[in-house]
Design a protein around this motif. Structure first.
Motif, mmCIF file in Angstrom:
data_model
loop_
_atom_site.group_PDB
_atom_site.id
_atom_site.type_symbol
_atom_site.label_atom_id
_atom_site.label_comp_id
_atom_site.label_asym_id
_atom_site.label_seq_id
_atom_site.Cartn_x
_atom_site.Cartn_y
_atom_site.Cartn_z
ATOM 1 N N MET A 190 -81.255 104.822 55.473
ATOM 2 C CA MET A 190 -80.886 103.453 55.826
ATOM 3 C C MET A 190 -79.380 103.305 56.069
ATOM 4 S SD MET A 190 -83.737 102.005 56.064
ATOM 5 C CE MET A 190 -83.333 100.276 56.164
ATOM 6 N N LEU A 191 -78.576 104.113 55.403
ATOM 7 C CA LEU A 191 -77.133 104.092 55.672
ATOM 8 C C LEU A 191 -76.851 104.557 57.104
ATOM 9 C CD1 LEU A 191 -75.671 105.554 52.339
ATOM 10 C CD2 LEU A 191 -75.539 103.179 53.140
ATOM 11 N N CYS A 192 -77.607 105.553 57.546
ATOM 12 C CA CYS A 192 -77.463 106.026 58.930
ATOM 13 C C CYS A 192 -77.956 104.975 59.919
ATOM 14 C CB CYS A 192 -78.251 107.326 59.126
ATOM 15 S SG CYS A 192 -77.589 108.743 58.240
ATOM 16 N N LEU A 193 -79.113 104.396 59.615
ATOM 17 C CA LEU A 193 -79.690 103.387 60.510
ATOM 18 C C LEU A 193 -78.810 102.152 60.588
ATOM 19 C CD1 LEU A 193 -82.107 102.656 62.277
ATOM 20 C CD2 LEU A 193 -83.248 101.750 60.241
ATOM 21 N N LEU A 208 -66.042 100.008 64.136
ATOM 22 C CA LEU A 208 -67.484 99.882 63.905
ATOM 23 C C LEU A 208 -67.768 98.712 62.965
ATOM 24 C CD1 LEU A 208 -68.487 103.637 63.424
ATOM 25 C CD2 LEU A 208 -69.141 102.155 65.336
ATOM 26 N N GLY A 209 -68.782 97.922 63.295
ATOM 27 C CA GLY A 209 -69.148 96.784 62.452
ATOM 28 C C GLY A 209 -69.681 97.214 61.101
ATOM 29 N N TYR A 210 -70.278 98.394 61.046
ATOM 30 C CA TYR A 210 -70.770 98.963 59.795
ATOM 31 C C TYR A 210 -70.617 100.466 59.894
ATOM 32 C CZ TYR A 210 -73.893 100.339 55.993
ATOM 33 O OH TYR A 210 -74.405 100.895 54.856
ATOM 34 N N GLN A 211 -70.088 101.081 58.852
ATOM 35 C CA GLN A 211 -69.838 102.524 58.880
ATOM 36 C C GLN A 211 -70.713 103.250 57.857
ATOM 37 O OE1 GLN A 211 -65.634 103.200 58.229
ATOM 38 N NE2 GLN A 211 -65.081 101.376 59.412
ATOM 39 N N THR A 212 -71.396 104.294 58.316
ATOM 40 C CA THR A 212 -72.117 105.160 57.387
ATOM 41 C C THR A 212 -71.081 105.887 56.536
ATOM 42 O OG1 THR A 212 -73.919 105.510 58.948
ATOM 43 C CG2 THR A 212 -73.698 107.111 57.168
#
Length: 473
Positions: free
Chosen positions: A61-64, A399-403
């Motif tokens: 889920m962190l990747c997704l 990035l809006g969200y980073q893994t």
């Protein structure tokens, strides 16, 4: 191939995403299979298995999350595999995922019908199957907001049921509630009543495989990314809360069952929840669990129809299915994908009745194998995405969200999924998944490369020629 210009409506909030994901995850696995796992792997072994499963699904889920926030699209991980691995890989992932949910629909219809016969023994199972089919079809076909709300309430029943079970179970463990027949608090004596690992460490490894499958469905957040309002805000929030809720509920449930249910108990053949609620003196425990099971399966079927229909739309949108399946209604619903998936669910149901040892066995084997393949594709896609993103000169800070801990996290996903596939080979009950799943994967990929790839190339040439002719005119 020209993509459809129609778009889905962004009406899902973070709470709808959370409940959609929970609806796909919380099902018969936790309500029925946990007793068997504890009997074979022991309470401690099963807890270890679920902790490892929780770690893997969290990494996935962190990747997704990074992919979905950067590029929120319907049936997203099909698109990510297409774009960041290869079009053939995307084609395989989409069909595997569609097949997973469609096969599940067949078993879910018949299971709900059988459960209803507890209360209505004279009503034929096929009548209940038709009733449940119409319920989930109406839920999906009216409006995405209606679907979100219906799935929210059905998932909420399951979440509340597990929460109440945790509260009652904790009361029983520490002596706040009387335990029948002894009346004394067992604390955690049953954890090691038959030894730490009753059937050896190998049983724990096999329990890890079951735990991985128990967490499958969390990726539904990625399927719904294209219908989410404010995805940059809502997707990360939904991912964090979903994982937190699942870890607390699932591992907490295993602890309660392991502490209160004797590993040698004959009642392991039925839901461990019924046995424990009976020992706690909860009236009508069997009827309560029957209602919760029906709600759980209905919610899973509802989520499954949603996910599978979006996969068909996504395939049609890139030209690997007839354009008709990319058509959306005025309310932004893939009507043809919904109807074909329902039809597939019926065929799965009939095969489970009339060809259980042949056709249905093949379908179930492929769908079980598919979960691991999909998770692996998400990790692989994120690994390649970040490489391409940085190569294009862009900054990770944008990035809006980073893994976190890139590239360790995606590599862990790939490695753990690969280990899970190897582990399947050592389980006689699941080995057929590899024997059938891998050839199916190879055939799907070869079919795309040898047939669809050429068709799409020819179609693109035709479209280019048409454009040139129009320009001349």
């Amino acid at each position: 191939m020209e993509k459809s210009k129609q778009t889905f409506m962004r009406k899902m909030s973070a709470k709808h995403l959370i409940m959609l994901s929970l609806g796909g995850v919380i099902g018969t696995g936790i309500f029925l299979s946990t007793g068997y796992l504890i009997q074979t792997a022991g309470a401690i072994g099963t807890i270890i298995a679920y902790v490892i499963g929780a770690i893997l699904v969290s990494l996935v889920m962190l990747c997704l999350g990074e992919l979905s926030v950067y590029e929120p699209s319907t049936s997203s991980f099909h698109n990510y595999a297409t774009k960041y691995i290869s079009p053939g890989a995307g084609f395989v992932v989409a069909w595997l995922y569609w097949l997973t949910w469609t096969v599940a629909l067949g078993s879910q219809f018949i299971t709900m019908a059988i459960l209803m016969q507890r209360w209505f023994p004279k009503v034929e199972t096929w009548i209940w199957c038709l009733i449940f089919v119409n319920i989930i079809l109406l839920s999906n076909i009216i409006d995405v907001r209606w679907f979100s709300v219906s799935e929210f309430w059905m998932s909420l029943i399951k979440v509340l049921a597990l929460t109440i079970f945790l509260i009652l179970g904790t009361g029983g463990i520490f002596g706040f509630l009387p335990i029948s027949p002894s009346g004394s608090a067992p604390l955690f004596q049953e954890f090691t009543a038959n030894g730490t690992f009753p059937k050896g460490i190998g049983a724990v490894f096999l329990a890890i495989l079951s735990a991985n499958f128990a967490f499958s469905g969390t990726e539904l957040i990625g399927v719904a990314a294209g219908e989410t309002e404010n995805p940059k805000k809502n997707i990360p929030k939904a991912i964090i809360k979903t994982i937190t809720i699942l870890v607390v509920l699932f591992i907490g449930t295993i602890i309660i069952i392991g502490a209160l249910l004797p590993q040698s108990s004959a009642t392991l053949t039925e839901s461990p929840f019924i046995s424990i609620l009976n020992t706690l003196g909860v009236p009508y425990a069997a009827d309560i669990m029957n209602f919760i099971l029906i709600s759980a399966i209905l919610s899973g079927a509802n989520s499954g129809l949603y996910a599978a229909s979006r996969m068909l739309w996504s395939l049609a949108n890139v030209g690997t299915l007839p354009k008709k399946f990319a058509k959306l209604t005025k309310r932004g619903l893939p009507i043809y994908g919904l109807l074909l998936t329902i039809l597939g669910g019926f065929l799965s149901l009939f095969s489970s009745i009339y060809a259980a040892d042949t056709v249905y066995l093949v379908l179930v084997s492929i769908s079980g194998f598919a979960v691991v393949v999909v998770w692996l594709s998400i990790g692989w896609s994120q690994l390649n995405f970040r490489k391409q993103y940085l190569k294009s000169g862009q900054s990770v800070a944008d990035l809006g969200y980073q893994t976190p801990m890139y590239p360790i996290v995606p590599w862990l996903v790939i490695i753990l999924c690969a280990i899970s596939m190897i582990g399947i080979a050592f389980d006689p009950n699941q080995r057929v998944a590899l024997l059938i799943g891998i050839p199916f994967l190879i055939i799907c990929y070869a079919y795309y490369e040898l047939i669809f790839k050429k068709k799409i190339a020819d179609s693109q040439i035709d479209e280019t020629n048409d454009v040139k002719q129009e320009e001349k005119v």
